[in-house]
Enzyme design. Sequence first.
Site, mmCIF file in Angstrom:
data_model
loop_
_atom_site.group_PDB
_atom_site.id
_atom_site.type_symbol
_atom_site.label_atom_id
_atom_site.label_comp_id
_atom_site.label_asym_id
_atom_site.label_seq_id
_atom_site.Cartn_x
_atom_site.Cartn_y
_atom_site.Cartn_z
ATOM 1 N N GLU A 133 11.037 -56.955 44.617
ATOM 2 C CA GLU A 133 12.274 -57.008 45.062
ATOM 3 C C GLU A 133 13.132 -55.934 45.499
ATOM 4 O O GLU A 133 12.838 -54.878 44.926
ATOM 5 C CB GLU A 133 13.268 -57.667 43.496
ATOM 6 C CG GLU A 133 14.593 -58.176 44.008
ATOM 7 C CD GLU A 133 15.475 -58.043 42.666
ATOM 8 O OE1 GLU A 133 15.067 -57.477 41.813
ATOM 9 O OE2 GLU A 133 16.111 -59.166 42.771
ATOM 10 N N ASP A 181 11.427 -53.289 39.024
ATOM 11 C CA ASP A 181 11.353 -54.392 37.979
ATOM 12 C C ASP A 181 9.810 -54.511 37.508
ATOM 13 O O ASP A 181 9.723 -55.022 36.468
ATOM 14 C CB ASP A 181 11.847 -55.620 38.539
ATOM 15 C CG ASP A 181 13.277 -55.705 38.681
ATOM 16 O OD1 ASP A 181 13.966 -54.604 38.653
ATOM 17 O OD2 ASP A 181 13.802 -56.502 39.405
ATOM 18 N N GLU A 239 16.783 -62.319 36.914
ATOM 19 C CA GLU A 239 16.538 -63.663 37.357
ATOM 20 C C GLU A 239 15.356 -64.584 36.649
ATOM 21 O O GLU A 239 15.333 -65.849 36.427
ATOM 22 C CB GLU A 239 16.445 -64.071 38.775
ATOM 23 C CG GLU A 239 17.851 -63.738 39.552
ATOM 24 C CD GLU A 239 17.801 -62.110 39.834
ATOM 25 O OE1 GLU A 239 17.064 -61.336 39.011
ATOM 26 O OE2 GLU A 239 18.746 -61.775 40.794
ATOM 27 N N GLU A 248 18.998 -48.270 36.384
ATOM 28 C CA GLU A 248 17.526 -48.405 37.024
ATOM 29 C C GLU A 248 17.233 -46.953 37.796
ATOM 30 O O GLU A 248 15.982 -46.681 37.515
ATOM 31 C CB GLU A 248 17.376 -49.713 37.885
ATOM 32 C CG GLU A 248 17.548 -50.885 37.425
ATOM 33 C CD GLU A 248 17.243 -52.052 38.019
ATOM 34 O OE1 GLU A 248 16.522 -52.978 37.752
ATOM 35 O OE2 GLU A 248 17.626 -52.142 38.989
HETATM 36 ZN ZN ZN Z 1 15.651 -54.125 39.245
HETATM 37 MN MN MN Z 2 15.520 -57.633 39.626
#
Ligand code: ZN
Ligand code: MN
Length: 257
Positions: free
Chosen positions: A33, A44, A121, A181
Site C-alpha cells: 500500500e 505495513d 483495513e 509509521e
Molecule cells: Zn501503514
Molecule cells: Mn495500511
Amino acid sequence: MVESVFMAELSWPEWQEKIAHGAIIFIPLGATEQHGPHLPLNVDVILPTAVCERVARKVGGLVAPTLQYGYKSMPRSGGGQTFPGTTSLDAQTFAHTLRDVIRDMGAHGARRFVVVNGHFENAWPSVEGLDLGLRALRQENITDVTAMRLEYWDFVRRETLDRIFPEGFPGTELEHASLIETSLMLLLRPDLVAQDKIPQEGRANFPPYDIFPAPPGYLRGTGVLADARGARAEIGQWLMDDHVALITAAIMKEFGL
Ligand code: ZN
Ligand code: MN
C-alpha cells in the site's frame, strides 16, 4: 539446528519439533500500500513483522510468513485504492488466505496462534479468516486451538503517546504514513525513508462518512493523512519498546506462560 524465529527459515523437522513443544505461531498481516512519497509500499509488512520477531524471541515463538497483501485501502485510513502501487485483496480472498494458513498449520500440530495486524483495513477480514480457520479445524475434530488477534499499535502506554504528541494524541486512524509509521521506519529501515520528501501539509480533514466513488478532492493527494514532520528513530524506539513489552505481557497472561 537452525536458530531462527522465522518459520520459513527452518526445515520441516525443525518446525515440527518446535510445534511439538507448543511454540506459539505469530502470523503478521501486512499490505502492499502506498505510504506517501517518503516511504516504501511495504511499511505495513515491515512493521508487524518486526514486532512479531521481537515478541517471538521473548516467548519462544515462531513467525510465519507475513501476508504481503491486505484488504482494500480506504481513503480515510490508507489513502484509497487509486494510488499506483496499492495492491489489495478482496475481503473474501484475504479472509480465506488466513483461514487456509491456520487450517494447514493446525493440521500439522500448531495449537496457539497470535495474529498481529499491521494494516488498519485488515481488522474485520482478519476476524473472519481466524474464525473460519478455527471452524475448519473443528470440523477435523481439532478443538484445542487457541488464538489471539490484535492491532500492534494499540499496545502503547499513554505516557509514550503524551511524550510524542504533547498537544494530545489525535487517534490512530489518520496516522497512515505519518509520525508514528515514519518514526518506526526510521528505527527499522532508515535506508527506505526519504525524509526530504515528507509532505508539508499537515492533517487531513475528512467528514465522518465514505463516498463511493471518492469525489474529486476527497482523496489526499500525497497519500499521507496526518503529519510526519518531526519523525525520529528515537520515537520509533519508544513505540517499539511499548509494543514488544505490552504484547509480550498480554501473551504471557492469556497463554499462561
Ligand atoms: Zn501503514
Ligand atoms: Mn495500511
